[in-house]
Design a protein around this motif. Structure first.
Motif, PDB file in Angstrom:
ATOM      1  N   SER B 147       1.048  -1.060  -0.138  1.00  0.00           N
ATOM      2  CA  SER B 147       0.065  -0.092  -0.043  1.00  0.00           C
ATOM      3  C   SER B 147       0.822   1.047  -0.298  1.00  0.00           C
ATOM      4  N   THR B 148       2.211   0.931   0.161  1.00  0.00           N
ATOM      5  CA  THR B 148       3.286   1.782  -0.020  1.00  0.00           C
ATOM      6  C   THR B 148       2.788   2.894  -1.383  1.00  0.00           C
ATOM      7  N   PRO B 149       2.622   4.311  -1.065  1.00  0.00           N
ATOM      8  CA  PRO B 149       2.253   5.600  -2.076  1.00  0.00           C
ATOM      9  C   PRO B 149       3.664   5.121  -3.119  1.00  0.00           C
ATOM     10  N   LEU B 150       3.233   5.505  -4.405  1.00  0.00           N
ATOM     11  CA  LEU B 150       4.436   5.314  -5.330  1.00  0.00           C
ATOM     12  C   LEU B 150       5.110   6.582  -5.816  1.00  0.00           C
ATOM     13  N   GLY B 151       5.915   5.989  -6.011  1.00  0.00           N
ATOM     14  CA  GLY B 151       7.670   7.915  -5.535  1.00  0.00           C
ATOM     15  C   GLY B 151       7.834   8.454  -5.103  1.00  0.00           C
ATOM     16  N   SER B 238       4.757  -7.648  10.513  1.00  0.00           N
ATOM     17  CA  SER B 238       4.151  -5.673  11.289  1.00  0.00           C
ATOM     18  C   SER B 238       4.371  -4.839  10.994  1.00  0.00           C
ATOM     19  N   PRO B 239       3.751  -3.595  11.395  1.00  0.00           N
ATOM     20  CA  PRO B 239       3.553  -2.494   9.708  1.00  0.00           C
ATOM     21  C   PRO B 239       5.174  -2.141   9.636  1.00  0.00           C
ATOM     22  N   ALA B 240       5.082  -1.851   8.762  1.00  0.00           N
ATOM     23  CA  ALA B 240       6.381  -1.637   8.098  1.00  0.00           C
ATOM     24  C   ALA B 240       6.638  -0.388   9.277  1.00  0.00           C
ATOM     25  N   TRP B 241       6.313   0.808   9.433  1.00  0.00           N
ATOM     26  CA  TRP B 241       7.070   1.510  10.569  1.00  0.00           C
ATOM     27  C   TRP B 241       7.123   1.460  12.035  1.00  0.00           C
ATOM     28  N   MET B 242       6.864  -0.040  12.644  1.00  0.00           N
ATOM     29  CA  MET B 242       7.171  -0.699  13.923  1.00  0.00           C
ATOM     30  C   MET B 242       8.874  -1.461  13.561  1.00  0.00           C
ATOM     31  N   ASP B 244      10.563  -0.402  10.951  1.00  0.00           N
ATOM     32  CA  ASP B 244      11.949   0.473  10.962  1.00  0.00           C
ATOM     33  C   ASP B 244      12.253   1.265  12.065  1.00  0.00           C
ATOM     34  N   ARG B 245      11.489   1.166  13.367  1.00  0.00           N
ATOM     35  CA  ARG B 245      12.201   1.725  14.418  1.00  0.00           C
ATOM     36  C   ARG B 245      12.605   0.267  15.096  1.00  0.00           C
ATOM     37  N   LEU B 246      12.266  -0.978  14.971  1.00  0.00           N
ATOM     38  CA  LEU B 246      12.650  -1.675  15.931  1.00  0.00           C
ATOM     39  C   LEU B 246      14.137  -2.393  15.337  1.00  0.00           C
ATOM     40  N   ARG B 247      14.364  -2.489  13.373  1.00  0.00           N
ATOM     41  CA  ARG B 247      15.757  -2.078  13.145  1.00  0.00           C
ATOM     42  C   ARG B 247      16.577  -1.469  13.592  1.00  0.00           C
ATOM     43  N   ALA B 248      15.440   0.045  13.783  1.00  0.00           N
ATOM     44  CA  ALA B 248      16.967   0.933  14.315  1.00  0.00           C
ATOM     45  C   ALA B 248      17.572   0.809  15.367  1.00  0.00           C
ATOM     46  N   ALA B 249      16.290   0.374  16.406  1.00  0.00           N
ATOM     47  CA  ALA B 249      17.634   0.077  17.581  1.00  0.00           C
ATOM     48  C   ALA B 249      18.213  -1.161  17.599  1.00  0.00           C
ATOM     49  N   GLY B 250      17.283  -2.316  16.729  1.00  0.00           N
ATOM     50  CA  GLY B 250      18.779  -3.222  16.232  1.00  0.00           C
ATOM     51  C   GLY B 250      18.740  -4.593  16.585  1.00  0.00           C
ATOM     52  N   ILE B 251      16.929  -4.295  16.038  1.00  0.00           N
ATOM     53  CA  ILE B 251      16.540  -5.486  16.084  1.00  0.00           C
ATOM     54  C   ILE B 251      15.410  -5.672  15.522  1.00  0.00           C
ATOM     55  N   ASN B 256       4.122  -9.685  13.926  1.00  0.00           N
ATOM     56  CA  ASN B 256       3.442  -9.138  14.430  1.00  0.00           C
ATOM     57  C   ASN B 256       3.334  -8.858  16.236  1.00  0.00           C
ATOM     58  N   LEU B 257       2.964 -10.429  16.536  1.00  0.00           N
ATOM     59  CA  LEU B 257       3.308 -10.085  17.627  1.00  0.00           C
ATOM     60  C   LEU B 257       4.753 -10.326  18.260  1.00  0.00           C
ATOM     61  N   VAL B 258       5.661 -10.972  18.164  1.00  0.00           N
ATOM     62  CA  VAL B 258       7.312 -11.107  18.779  1.00  0.00           C
ATOM     63  C   VAL B 258       7.511  -9.841  18.456  1.00  0.00           C
ATOM     64  N   ASP B 259       7.083  -8.680  17.925  1.00  0.00           N
ATOM     65  CA  ASP B 259       7.311  -7.138  17.000  1.00  0.00           C
ATOM     66  C   ASP B 259       6.887  -6.221  18.305  1.00  0.00           C
ATOM     67  N   ILE B 260       5.973  -6.807  18.778  1.00  0.00           N
ATOM     68  CA  ILE B 260       4.672  -5.730  20.250  1.00  0.00           C
ATOM     69  C   ILE B 260       5.654  -5.560  21.033  1.00  0.00           C
ATOM     70  N   THR B 261       6.076  -7.375  21.641  1.00  0.00           N
ATOM     71  CA  THR B 261       6.060  -7.563  22.719  1.00  0.00           C
ATOM     72  C   THR B 261       8.043  -7.058  22.841  1.00  0.00           C
ATOM     73  N   ASN B 262       8.796  -6.766  21.782  1.00  0.00           N
ATOM     74  CA  ASN B 262      10.202  -6.106  21.553  1.00  0.00           C
ATOM     75  C   ASN B 262       9.975  -4.707  21.165  1.00  0.00           C
ATOM     76  N   TYR B 263       9.102  -3.195  20.568  1.00  0.00           N
ATOM     77  CA  TYR B 263       8.789  -2.709  20.654  1.00  0.00           C
ATOM     78  C   TYR B 263       8.526  -1.902  21.936  1.00  0.00           C
ATOM     79  N   VAL B 264       7.663  -3.041  22.765  1.00  0.00           N
ATOM     80  CA  VAL B 264       7.421  -2.584  24.095  1.00  0.00           C
ATOM     81  C   VAL B 264       8.026  -2.674  25.094  1.00  0.00           C
TER      82      VAL B 264
END
Lengths: 342, 808
Positions: B147-151, B238-242, B244-251, B256-264
């Motif tokens: 669903s990412t907008p193009l361009g 999980s959605p891209a924004w989540m 991206d943030r996990l990656r930035a944190a090095g995770i 989705n579910l595992v990502d939520i626990t790590n995100y929190v």
């Protein structure tokens, strides 16, 4: 030929003979020839007996003048000849001063010793004495009495070599703090530095499993964090030059509170930022802080009356900064081509 | 290490200063910023694009041609070798002139005859850390949310328009192992307000009550356990924004579910664990110590032997997780998971640390528990996870939570006397500033008649004492605003002890004698004892052994210094330096009884190989036995030691049995010297002979402290006589000298051996020795007749004792 004429002649010849005399021997011959007992001048004087009483004083005067003249010239020529002989001899003795001098084997102190002594001397000048402690140390002194109980996460900061579960190779010189305070309490002040070998399980270009630290400790009635800043600023200036600046950054050590890490302005770039200081303008040189009340209490001081500061620095680190070394392993390799540079 | 995404951080606090300045402020407040990364820096002209059509390449089987649209402008034909792209995928497209990570510039090109107008990019080519990317995307083309907008500029799409601060946190600041924790510090530093994440979650369906039960058997190791129940989970990415943030944190994003626990966990600092509810027996959680011999298989697939001091999460059927360290494989959340029991608990830091270490499993969770997490935050974290689950539309949340909280966290109150702040810091911080600093860090401050009653917020598990508060005040006030003063009070005299001065003197003497100081390791290899030729019963074989050496080479503490110097000689010899002289002062370690610290003895060792430096006008003195003996004599003389003597030492394994000596003063043995035993030379691959000594510093120190006294200079001239004699070679010079001294009468002041001669007219087996004797009286000039008499006595004594014949 009258006597007067004869005297004139003698003088003229004598002077000529003297100037052509090329050696001391020749000159001596000349002297004997004219002034000796059988010399020409003496001969003339002997003939004066035949002179009239009017002539005698006049000729006598002339003869004396001639003698004086010859003697004076003789003297002059003698020193002239001596000078030229000395000069000849000296010039014959001339050596090649560009040949190398006699070789003396002079050794060197290891750079770590040199730096340790410089640091010791600065603090000796500030009235500190030097304390020592064992390198194989009890867990209690290395950790527990420094407010690092077993399972304290900060123990991770220092990977430890153990001998038994309760004895280890000291990871820091800080146990000397505790030993010194235990011995001194409740007397004041305590004012020591403690240099020595320490050990950590680490080995790469910037870590060595054995290295050297110098610990400092001052405990008294009214010791403040500002005093710590002052003492370390004096140290930084004496060690790294009068233009050196220092800054304190908050940090954490279990045995001090508040704790700080001290940076000095980079001597390479003068604080502008360069490769040596990772473009920050600052170089970290030591950790320090106010002695933790628990450490004071455990060592026998009442922490509500007494305060103190402590600091610890790595000698290798400071040596590397001072000599611009880039590999710590050089310090323990003992290559003489390296050691001879200091 | 904590990686802080600036974009993420801005969710909780307004940051109005440049990032460099922020980094400095944090560093100077005790959160050291070790690095500032801008991952998207340098990446240009890469956009989100959609693959419209994929057609085969006419000339190459492994290549395909993708027709790509960027949503506007003309479609682009791009040749790719990637195999993971399909029609309809949205991917990063680098167009002509684009710049990728590492500086690669994309140009229009022809691939096997087909024009390609750009490149489809992998995450790696965009500078993403492949270790934190889903494995299928790490190397193939990066697939974006359809669903990412193009361009769009790709940096914004995949979170590269961010700045990452690398925080090197001290172990006391576990609270800053979270985004909110860091934001709290930033807010306090900048005087901004902290906004906390939304934790409201509207439950639906049956309450958790009755579906799950928690029993804490060991409240000492688990003071609180919160469980929430999620139903009808749809496991997926999980959605891209989540991500991206996990990656930035090095995770690495997983699902989705595992990502939520790590995100929190990253957001709030509270580690969470998700169980597949349907694999838990009776939905019953039992928090207890493991039983003896109990085993379980952890998430990583390995079977773990548990012990009684480890805390486990169990159900009635047995352990399902090692508490706070790692989950179990049997109850793991999988793609098939429908219902989840979420754990948000508080465990004892010491127990977690011990368990993680003995199992060799360090995790993000265990390292946070070790440093102490906020016990009050358990419920908030569980609620935040519920909120995110709903936001992501990943499932439903059962109303309510099971909150077993047997050991309630009581807020700590610390009394702060404002005078104490000045007492410790040496500077007066105004009372108002003290209060506002503490409040900005969420401490509650009540003024109680001059004293401040300060209540510590629950996230600051590191604050207990008045000094801890003083540190907070100092670091927020600014360490560098505290003045420089020098300690007042009683003066002290700084001086080296005689023993310390001795060491300085020894080192200076050794260097002036041409020796280089070395520093070698105090530990060595067990094989050193063999290489030094120590006999099996040698006491020096009784060594201290390290329990956990880095290597066998560094596994025992030395009982001798010389082997270290021999190694140094060898290393230098291998670099073609064969003329050298070295010394070291250091400790040897001699084990004492059980439970006792070893005896640490300071030793001076020296070793020399080859010869002393030579020049065009002087031959180099060989570094033989006599050289080393001379060095030792010079050293002892310099230290003012008198009355030492040498005795033959044939029993020391390091030394040549015929070229070694023991040095003693009275009963005390100062040390040994000699030439190194040929076997030892061979063991150390030394190319030529080496002379060496090892001297006991303690004995030296004991003997050398004697004060020196002045002796009047002689007023009357002495008389010197030479004495040449022929003696058998095996008679020690020391014996001859002693006899001369004994028989020479009271005025014999000096005996000096100045020449030794073999061969020529000297009979075989004999040598000629020439001595110079000096006679002198303090009160008169001696006469020739007197001296002749004494010389005769001396000659007779020598003839009688050694059969020595005089030479004229």
């Amino acid at each position: 030929m009258g006597l007067e004429e004869k005297l004139q002649q003698i003088q003229a010849r004598a002077l000529e003979d003297m100037s052509s005399a090329g050696s001391l021997e020749d000159l001596n011959e000349v002297r004997i020839r004219y002034l000796g007992k059988k010399g020409e001048l003496t001969g003339v004087l002997r003939g004066m007996a035949a002179l009239s009483s009017e002539e005698r004083p006049r000729i006598g005067q002339i003869a004396n003048r001639v003698r004086e003249e010859i003697e004076a010239r003789l003297e002059g020529r003698l020193s002239q000849l001596k000078d030229s002989l000395r000069e000849k001899r000296l010039s014959a003795e001339t050596i090649d001063i560009t040949l190398p001098g006699t070789v003396f084997g002079t050794g060197n102190l290891h750079p770590l010793t040199t730096v340790t002594r410089q640091i010791e001397d600065i603090f000796l000048g500030l009235g500190f004495s030097i304390a020592e402690g064992p390198e194989v140390e009890m867990d209690y002194y290395n950790f527990e009495a420094l407010n690092l109980p077993k399972e304290h996460p900060a123990r991770d900061m220092q990977d430890t070599f153990f001998i038994t579960p309760e004895t280890l190779l000291r990871t820091q010189t800080s146990p000397v703090q505790v030993r010194t305070m235990e011995k001194t309490a409740p007397s004041l002040p305590v004012k020591i530095i403690a240099p020595g070998r320490v050990y950590r399980r680490d080995d790469d270009a910037t870590h060595s499993p054995m290295f050297h630290q110098i610990e400092g400790l001052m405990v008294d009635k009214r010791i403040t964090f500002a005093d710590l800043r002052g003492v370390l600023q004096v140290f930084a200036e004496k060690m790294f030059g009068p233009e050196t600046k220092s800054r304190f950054r908050p940090s954490y050590f279990p045995f001090t509170e508040p704790s700080a890490e001290v940076d000095i302005s980079c001597g390479m770039c003068g604080g502008e930022g360069c490769r040596v200081c990772s473009h920050t303008g600052w170089l970290e040189i030591l950790g320090c802080g106010m002695v933790h009340p628990r450490v004071l209490e455990m060592s026998g001081y009442n922490s509500s009356d007494v305060t103190g500061f402590a600091f610890g620095m790595g000698v290798e680190r400071i040596t590397m900064l001072k000599y611009n070394l880039d590999d710590m392993r050089l310090l323990f390799d003992n290559d003489v081509r390296f050691l001879a540079q200091f | 290490m904590m990686r802080v995404s600036l974009k993420w951080l801005r969710d909780y606090v307004d940051i109005t200063i440049p990032v460099r300045e922020l980094a400095d402020r944090l560093t100077m407040a005790g959160l050291a910023v070790e690095g500032v990364e801008s991952p998207g820096e340098g990446i240009e002209k890469v956009y989100s694009g959609k693959i419209l059509q994929i057609s085969p390449h006419p000339n190459a089987d492994r290549l395909t041609i993708c027709r790509v649209t960027l949503g506007q402008g003309e479609d682009l034909n791009i040749v790719t070798g990637a195999t993971n792209v399909r029609e309809g995928h949205v991917v990063p497209v680098a167009v002509e002139g684009a710049r990728l990570a590492g500086g690669l510039v994309i140009k229009k090109s022809k691939l096997r005859g087909v024009e390609s107008r750009g490149m489809l990019c992998s995450g790696q080519e965009l500078g993403l850390d492949t270790s934190v990317m889903p494995s299928d995307q790490a190397h193939g083309i990066m697939l974006l949310d359809p669903s990412t907008p193009l361009g769009l500029d790709i940096k914004g799409v995949i979170g590269l328009d961010d700045t990452i601060l690398d925080l090197e946190l001290t172990p006391n600041r576990g609270d800053c192992l979270s985004m909110v924790g860091v934001a709290r510090e930033v807010a306090a530093l900048l005087g901004e307000r902290l906004s906390l994440p939304d934790t409201s979650a509207v439950g639906s369906g049956l309450e958790i009550e009755g579906m799950a039960r928690v029993d804490i058997i060991d409240p000492g190791l688990c003071s609180r356990y919160v469980a929430r129940l999620f139903r009808n989970i749809k496991i997926g990415p999980s959605p891209a924004w989540m991500q991206d943030r996990l990656r930035a944190a090095g995770i690495r994003p997983i699902s989705n579910l595992v990502d939520i626990t790590n995100y929190v966990m990253i957001e709030l600092g509270q580690p969470l664990h998700a169980f597949d509810y349907d694999t838990l027996k009776d939905g019953h959680i039992i928090v207890r110590r493991a039983e003896k011999g109990e085993k379980m298989v952890t998430l990583d697939g390995s079977e773990r032997n548990l012990s009684e001091d480890m805390l486990v999460i169990a159900d009635p059927g047995g352990p399902v997780a090692v508490a706070g360290v790692m989950g179990g494989l049997a109850t793991e959340v999988t793609e098939k998971t429908v219902n989840v029991l979420l754990e948000s608990a508080h465990f004892n830091p010491v127990s977690i640390r011990r368990t993680a270490r003995s199992l060799g499993m360090r995790s993000e969770a265990s390292s946070r528990f070790e440093k102490g997490v906020d016990p009050v935050a358990c419920l908030r974290a569980a609620d935040r996870a519920a909120r995110l689950l709903l936001e992501l539309g990943a499932g439903e949340v059962a109303p309510g939570a099971v909150d077993s909280y047997p050991v309630r966290s009581v807020p700590k109150t610390v009394v702060l006397k404002p005078g104490r702040v000045e007492h410790v810091l040496g500077v007066e911080v105004p009372g108002q500033e003290i209060v506002s600093i503490l409040r900005s860090l969420e401490f509650t401050v009540n003024d109680s008649g001059g004293e401040l009653l300060v209540t510590v917020p629950s996230h600051r598990q590191d604050v207990f004492l008045e000094e801890d508060l003083i540190e907070e005040i100092a670091r927020m006030h600014g360490y560098n605003r505290i003045p420089y003063t020098l300690p007042a009070g009683s003066g002290t005299i700084g001086a080296r002890t005689p023993r310390q001065s001795l060491e300085v003197g020894v080192k200076d003497t050794m260097t002036s004698l041409g020796f280089y100081e070395t520093v070698t390791y105090s530990f060595t290899a067990p094989s050193t004892l063999d290489r030094a030729g120590l006999p099996p019963d040698s006491p020096l074989r009784n060594v201290l052994r390290l329990q956990n050496p880095l290597s066998e080479e560094q596994s025992i503490m030395r009982t001798l210094l010389l082997p270290g110097l021999l190694e140094v000689l060898q290393r230098n010899a291998s670099r073609r330096t064969t003329d050298l002289a070295l010394f070291e002062t250091g400790r040897i370690f001699l084990p004492s009884g059980d439970g006792q610290l070893p005896l640490e003895k300071q030793v001076l060792a020296a070793a020399a190989m080859g010869s002393a430096p030579s020049g065009w006008n002087r031959a180099g003195q060989p570094h033989d036995f006599y050289y080393m003996k001379g060095v030792l004599e010079a050293l002892l003389d310099r230290l003012g030691l008198r009355g030492y003597s040498f005795a033959k030492e044939s029993g020391h394994s390091l030394f040549h049995p015929g070229k070694a000596a023991r040095v003693t003063v009275g009963e005390a043995v100062i040390g040994v010297l000699g030439e190194i035993h040929p076997d030892v030379l061979e063991n150390y691959s030394l190319p030529q002979s080496v002379s060496a000594m090892e001297v006991d510093f303690e004995v030296l120190a004991e003997l050398s402290g004697r004060p020196r006294k002045y002796r009047p200079l002689p007023k009357f001239p002495g008389i010197e006589r030479d004495l040449s004699l022929v003696v058998k070679k095996e008679i020690p010079a020391q014996d001859i000298t002693r006899t001369i001294r004994k028989s020479g009468g009271q005025y014999l002041q000096e005996v000096r051996l100045f020449d030794i001669y073999h061969g020529g007219q000297v009979p075989a087996g004999c040598q000629s020795m020439a001595f110079s004797l000096k006679f002198q009286a303090e009160d008169r000039t001696l006469t020739d007749q007197e001296v002749n008499g004494w010389m005769t006595t001396v000659s007779e004594a020598l003839a009688g004792q050694f059969g020595a014949g005089l030479r004229s």
